[in-house]
Write an enzyme that holds these catalytic residues in place. Structure first.
Site, PDB file in Angstrom:
ATOM      1  N   ARG A 162      40.808  37.650  30.253  1.00  0.00           N
ATOM      2  CA  ARG A 162      40.426  36.294  30.634  1.00  0.00           C
ATOM      3  C   ARG A 162      39.262  35.925  29.809  1.00  0.00           C
ATOM      4  O   ARG A 162      39.020  34.685  29.751  1.00  0.00           O
ATOM      5  CB  ARG A 162      40.127  36.123  31.952  1.00  0.00           C
ATOM      6  CG  ARG A 162      41.299  35.937  32.999  1.00  0.00           C
ATOM      7  CD  ARG A 162      40.877  35.757  34.180  1.00  0.00           C
ATOM      8  NE  ARG A 162      40.424  37.048  34.912  1.00  0.00           N
ATOM      9  CZ  ARG A 162      39.811  37.152  35.883  1.00  0.00           C
ATOM     10  NH1 ARG A 162      39.780  36.020  36.762  1.00  0.00           N
ATOM     11  NH2 ARG A 162      39.327  38.214  36.438  1.00  0.00           N
ATOM     12  N   ARG A 196      38.958  45.962  28.353  1.00  0.00           N
ATOM     13  CA  ARG A 196      39.343  44.513  28.798  1.00  0.00           C
ATOM     14  C   ARG A 196      38.932  43.666  27.931  1.00  0.00           C
ATOM     15  O   ARG A 196      38.842  42.490  28.025  1.00  0.00           O
ATOM     16  CB  ARG A 196      38.483  44.011  30.159  1.00  0.00           C
ATOM     17  CG  ARG A 196      38.973  44.880  31.307  1.00  0.00           C
ATOM     18  CD  ARG A 196      40.294  44.705  31.855  1.00  0.00           C
ATOM     19  NE  ARG A 196      40.411  45.622  33.046  1.00  0.00           N
ATOM     20  CZ  ARG A 196      40.294  45.336  34.268  1.00  0.00           C
ATOM     21  NH1 ARG A 196      39.928  44.071  34.633  1.00  0.00           N
ATOM     22  NH2 ARG A 196      40.669  45.790  35.227  1.00  0.00           N
ATOM     23  N   TYR A 211      43.861  53.130  45.371  1.00  0.00           N
ATOM     24  CA  TYR A 211      44.865  51.886  45.472  1.00  0.00           C
ATOM     25  C   TYR A 211      46.116  52.090  46.223  1.00  0.00           C
ATOM     26  O   TYR A 211      46.413  51.363  47.528  1.00  0.00           O
ATOM     27  CB  TYR A 211      45.277  51.318  44.061  1.00  0.00           C
ATOM     28  CG  TYR A 211      44.314  50.689  43.265  1.00  0.00           C
ATOM     29  CD1 TYR A 211      43.715  49.444  43.666  1.00  0.00           C
ATOM     30  CD2 TYR A 211      43.621  51.320  42.093  1.00  0.00           C
ATOM     31  CE1 TYR A 211      42.519  48.983  42.883  1.00  0.00           C
ATOM     32  CE2 TYR A 211      42.607  50.808  41.568  1.00  0.00           C
ATOM     33  CZ  TYR A 211      42.168  49.347  41.931  1.00  0.00           C
ATOM     34  OH  TYR A 211      41.261  48.977  41.169  1.00  0.00           O
TER      35      TYR A 211
END
Ligand code: 1CP
Length: 395
Positions: free
Chosen positions: A58, A54, A181
């Protein structure tokens, strides 16, 4: 299994000496000496390679600016955005690998499944797969399905492209994590419906997991053919399973996914990284799937992990992502502790966090970690019992 690189007329069972196309970074030699690939093979390196799960995301203000008004999946299918976002952390931090900006559900979306990535939630599936009809509708992945994604891989890794000598890691979600998922319909804490299907309808489970393994394997293969130099299979939620269940119900499918690129491993030295969270009890079993590198989460010191993973496998990890939020002296001490545990482990080592960068992380701290890992200097080849391909190297 699709083998898009196999030239027409190639006799079956007689692999060509070169499977990756001319101009590929591993064929042209741009990434063959990269510390990531050398460490994955247990060879000596001028410094421990470091990248962060990651790392594109963000924590970076330049990422947040670029994503304004653009939905996650829309970004994943827009090659120019994928190229820029993938390159951002390489440019900023000087990491030793780029992780392709995408998501584990991208190939499923490409297959036409009605799913979205909801901000603050994660992947959400409109019609969860819970019966034989749902499983039967899951068709194999083909290159055309993910054309914009592969275009981004090519743009990133081409001669003169932004990544240059920095290897690109392609990735896919492993069957259990993807299945969770699809069956739950979104993120789940206990994976209850998934386990109910695994334990209650094993034949249906194996059918679903096999289809997902082939989708994942094909996706890894396509990314490699398009220019990636390494791959990571994210079995993020595998730690929810006892080892015996993982071995019986998941491991065969992880093998299927990893085997999809076995010929590229043999011909071109492509390393396969297998990673999961909370997998201390599973490391031995997971490692038996044969990945060249075993990802270790932050709960198990690397020297302890080395006693569990198969001989010859390198290790990736494993600074606790929460440590990045601590004061600099504490971060630095913990980075040193990871490097020391890796030295004791005597395996090839790729420095990483034990899971993804937390969104509120200060990117300056991540850059400082890269500098500290690099400043720690050369690492000798892994000893023969820990690195079957070890050679003395120039250092
Ligand atoms: O640098 C990078 O690693 C960016 C590329 C990347 C990767 C490797 C993204 C972007 N997602 C992933 C893989 C991924 N996606 C995993 C495996 C890694 C892991 O264990 O963290 C998983 C489990 C997902 C599923 C997912 N996608 C979640 C987790 C939800 C849950 O179940 O808890 C979330 C939040 C996403 C969305 C997502 N994926 C990536 C980003 C940048 C985001 C946030 C999107 C946004 O905020 O709009």
């Amino acid at each position: 299994m699709i083998h898009p690189a196999t030239p027409a007329g190639q006799p079956h069972g007689d692999p060509p000496p070169q499977l990756l196309p001319a101009g590929h970074p591993l064929v042209a030699g741009r990434t063959t000496q990269a510390p990531l690939l050398q460490a994955a093979a247990g060879r000596a390196v001028p410094h421990t390679p470091v990248w962060f799960m990651r790392q594109a995301g963000r924590s970076l203000p330049e990422y947040r600016r670029l994503r304004e008004g653009v939905a996650m999946l829309e970004a994943c299918f827009t090659p120019e955005l994928v190229v820029e976002i993938t390159h951002q952390p390489v440019r900023r931090h000087g990491v030793d690998a780029a992780i392709f900006f995408s998501d584990i559900v991208v190939p499923l979306r490409a297959l036409g499944l009605d799913l979205d990535i909801v901000p603050g939630v994660g992947p959400v599936v409109a019609e969860p797969i819970r019966d034989a009809a749902g499983v039967a509708a899951l068709r194999p992945l083909e290159a055309d399905d993910v054309a914009p994604v592969l275009e981004a891989v090519t743009l990133l890794t081409a001669e003169g492209g932004p990544l240059g000598a920095t290897p690109l890691i392609g990735f896919a979600g492993a069957p259990f994590t993807l299945a969770s998922y699809l069956i739950e319909g979104g993120p789940s804490r206990d994976h209850a419906r998934t386990k109910a299907l695994m334990y209650g309808e094993p034949a249906l489970w194996h059918d679903l997991a096999d289809r997902l393994a082939r989708i994942a394997g094909t996706f890894l293969r396509l990314q490699l053919l398009a220019g990636a130099s390494a791959v990571q299979l994210f079995d993020s939620w595998a730690g929810a399973l006892p080892a015996a269940d993982y071995e019986a119900l998941v491991l065969p499918h992880v093998r299927t996914a990893l085997d999809s690129v076995q010929d590229l491993v043999a011909a071109h030295g492509v390393p396969r990284i297998l990673f999961g969270v909370g997998t201390g009890e599973l490391l031995a079993t997971m490692s038996s799937a044969g990945s060249e590198v075993m990802g270790v989460d932050f709960r198990v010191p690397l020297d302890v992990a080395a006693e569990r993973v198969r001989p010859g496998a390198a290790l990736q990890g494993n600074l606790d992502p929460a440590v990045v939020m601590a004061p600099p002296a504490a971060v630095s001490a913990r980075v040193d502790a990871v490097l020391a545990a890796a030295r004791r482990a005597g395996r090839g080592h790729v420095f990483n966090l034990g899971h993804g960068v937390l969104p509120d992380s200060d990117p300056g701290v991540l850059t400082a970690i890269v500098e500290q890992v690099h400043a720690a200097g050369p690492v000798p080849a892994a000893p023969a019992d820990g690195g079957e391909q070890a050679d003395p190297g120039p250092w």
